[in-house]
Write an enzyme that holds these catalytic residues in place. Structure first.
Site, PDB file in Angstrom:
ATOM      1  CB  ALA A   1      -0.905  -0.004   1.235  1.00 52.54           C
ATOM      2  CE  LYS A   2       3.395   1.889   5.097  1.00 46.58           C
ATOM      3  NZ  LYS A   2       2.936   2.906   6.051  1.00 46.58           N
ATOM      4  CG  ASP A   3       4.076   0.645  -4.345  1.00 47.32           C
ATOM      5  OD1 ASP A   3       5.026   0.624  -3.535  1.00 47.32           O
ATOM      6  OD2 ASP A   3       3.868  -0.250  -5.175  1.00 47.32           O
TER       7      ASP A   3
ATOM      8  CB  ALA B   1       6.157   6.029  -2.019  1.00 46.77           C
TER       9      ALA B   1
END
Length: 453
Positions: free
Chosen positions: A43-45, A48
């Site tokens: 999910a961090k994409d 970011a």
């Protein structure tokens, strides 16, 4: 033709998948938002890319600059993809509790990885928070991301993840449940969903060793709750600005063991290979089951891929060492089966006490059987040596037979655990197991404690 201009164009629009077996006992429709379908497998994409684009827009990040961030691994991966496409350098500061796979992946995509100790205060100069900030001050043309307090983190999920869930459930979602770390995912999604329907309930999954649950319920930041834990990606020893407690209806805490066990269950029972925080979310969901009805539509979010935990939760030896592997122990043989190859360390009656002490230090053991030509005739443990030393400082030069205690009881391989446990008393800290081949093995209190599930 339909194609993306680069890999960043594939971020988002991850699927919702119905869970069928692992949620047994929940009388509601449970859907998993599987974020491993993002190009960086988490999910961090989403955040970011959003954080970098916002920093570019307001001048915090200049062309050719260096991105610096403290990360548990997934944000670092997202930042690495963005850095590759946009031409930035990346330094990731990570804690030593994170999996080796995460560190290797970060290096594989061009990030410089700096590893810091986990078990230090956030304000300690060695903490990954402090090291990240210091590097940003020392590195020319750099930008410190600070995902914990960077508002773009939550905004990314408000603009992307929340709307996706709303569309995919056709607005029928009643509950959203997710692990809480930086707070961006839960706060961003919760803000969007509650704007559409204030009755939607949002639950955060916390872990033991973290401060979130108590702080939400009492407003007290209890430092006594802070201690090292194994679960990755959720929980904190700080209060990130991205955690908007006003949007969260409640928290439940999940143990390290349950998080690990349920991470494996998701793979085995649903065929979905996801990470450690997903296991915590499913166990948390089960702990909250009294809050749900058959009419509810529950969305849980699976943050990342199981590939980052192959050497940990998906490794039997790693699980067994921590007592996380659900194996039934019924007899003495079960307790010793994983270290049968270790030789039995003994000392002879005529050897000196100093020899026993040396052997204890060398092999890091606390008890030693004593033998003579007839077999086992006594035993020595740390407490024996301590008492003897207090009584006589020259005890090291005396023969073992002068200070040894009674021999350890000897049992068969098929001795039931219940009978074995009864042999451990204040006076007796070990039991010998007859291996039926002329050899013996030792079981200590520590072995019994370690076998408790």
């Amino acid at each position: 033709m339909k194609y993306s201009q680069n890999i960043l164009g594939t971020i988002g629009n991850t699927p919702l998948v119905k869970l069928n077996k692992v949620t047994s006992g929940i009388d509601a429709l449970v859907l998993a938002k599987v974020e491993t379908f993002n190009p960086g497998n988490s999910a961090k994409d989403r955040m970011a890319l959003k954080m970098v684009e916002d920093a570019e827009a307001d001048g915090r990040l200049q062309p050719g600059g260096t991105i610096i961030e403290g990360t548990s691994g997934n944000t670092g991966m997202g930042l690495a993809l963005v850095a590759i496409i946009k031409g930035y350098k990346l330094i990731c500061v990570i804690t030593d509790k994170q999996s080796k796979e995460k560190m290797d992946i970060l290096r594989a995509v061009g990030a410089k990885v700096i590893v810091c100790p986990t078990d230090v205060e956030p304000t300690d100069s060695r903490s990954y928070y402090s090291v990240s900030k210091r590097l940003a001050q020392e590195t020319p043309n750099s930008w410190y991301v600070n995902q914990y307090d960077n508002p773009s983190n939550a905004i990314a999920h408000y603009e992307q993840t929340g709307p996706e869930i709303w569309r995919q459930t056709e607005g029928k979602i009643t509950h959203f449940i997710v692990g809480v770390g930086t707070g961006g995912t839960i706060s961003g999604v919760a803000k969007y969903l509650k704007e559409r329907n204030p009755n939607i309930k949002v639950w955060g999954i916390d872990t033991y060793g973290s401060v979130f649950k108590k702080y939400h319920e009492t407003g007290i930041f209890d430092e006594n709750e802070i201690y090292s834990y194994i679960t990755e990606g959720i929980g904190e020893d700080i209060l990130p600005k991205n955690v908007d407690f006003s949007l969260i209806d409640g928290f439940t805490k999940v143990t390290d063991k349950d998080a690990a066990v349920y991470t494996r269950k998701i793979a085995l029972e649903e065929g979905i290979f996801v990470g450690n925080s997903a296991g915590a979310v499913i166990k948390g969901l089960l702990q909250l089951k009294e809050h749900f009805t058959s009419k509810d539509v529950i969305v849980v979010l699976f943050h990342d891929s199981g590939s980052r935990y192959v050497g940990k939760m998906f490794n039997d030896d790693w699980m067994r060492e921590r007592g996380f592997l659900e194996e039934e122990l019924t007899k003495a043989e079960d307790v010793i089966k994983d270290h049968l190859d270790k030789p039995l360390i003994v000392v002879r009656t005529e050897e000196l006490v100093s020899h026993a002490i040396e052997r204890m230090r060398k092999y890091k053991i606390s008890q030693i059987p004593v033998i003579d030509v007839t077999g086992f005739v006594g035993s020595v443990d740390e407490s024996d040596l301590f008492r003897s030393y207090v009584a006589n400082k020259d005890v090291a030069d005396k023969p073992i037979k002068e200070i040894m205690g009674k021999p350890f009881p000897i049992v068969k391989l098929n001795t039931p655990i219940e009978e074995l446990s009864k042999l451990f008393t204040k006076e007796n800290d070990a039991v010998l197991v007859d291996l039926d081949n002329g050899n013996h093995h030792i079981i200590t209190k520590s072995d019994i404690i370690g076998s408790i599930k």
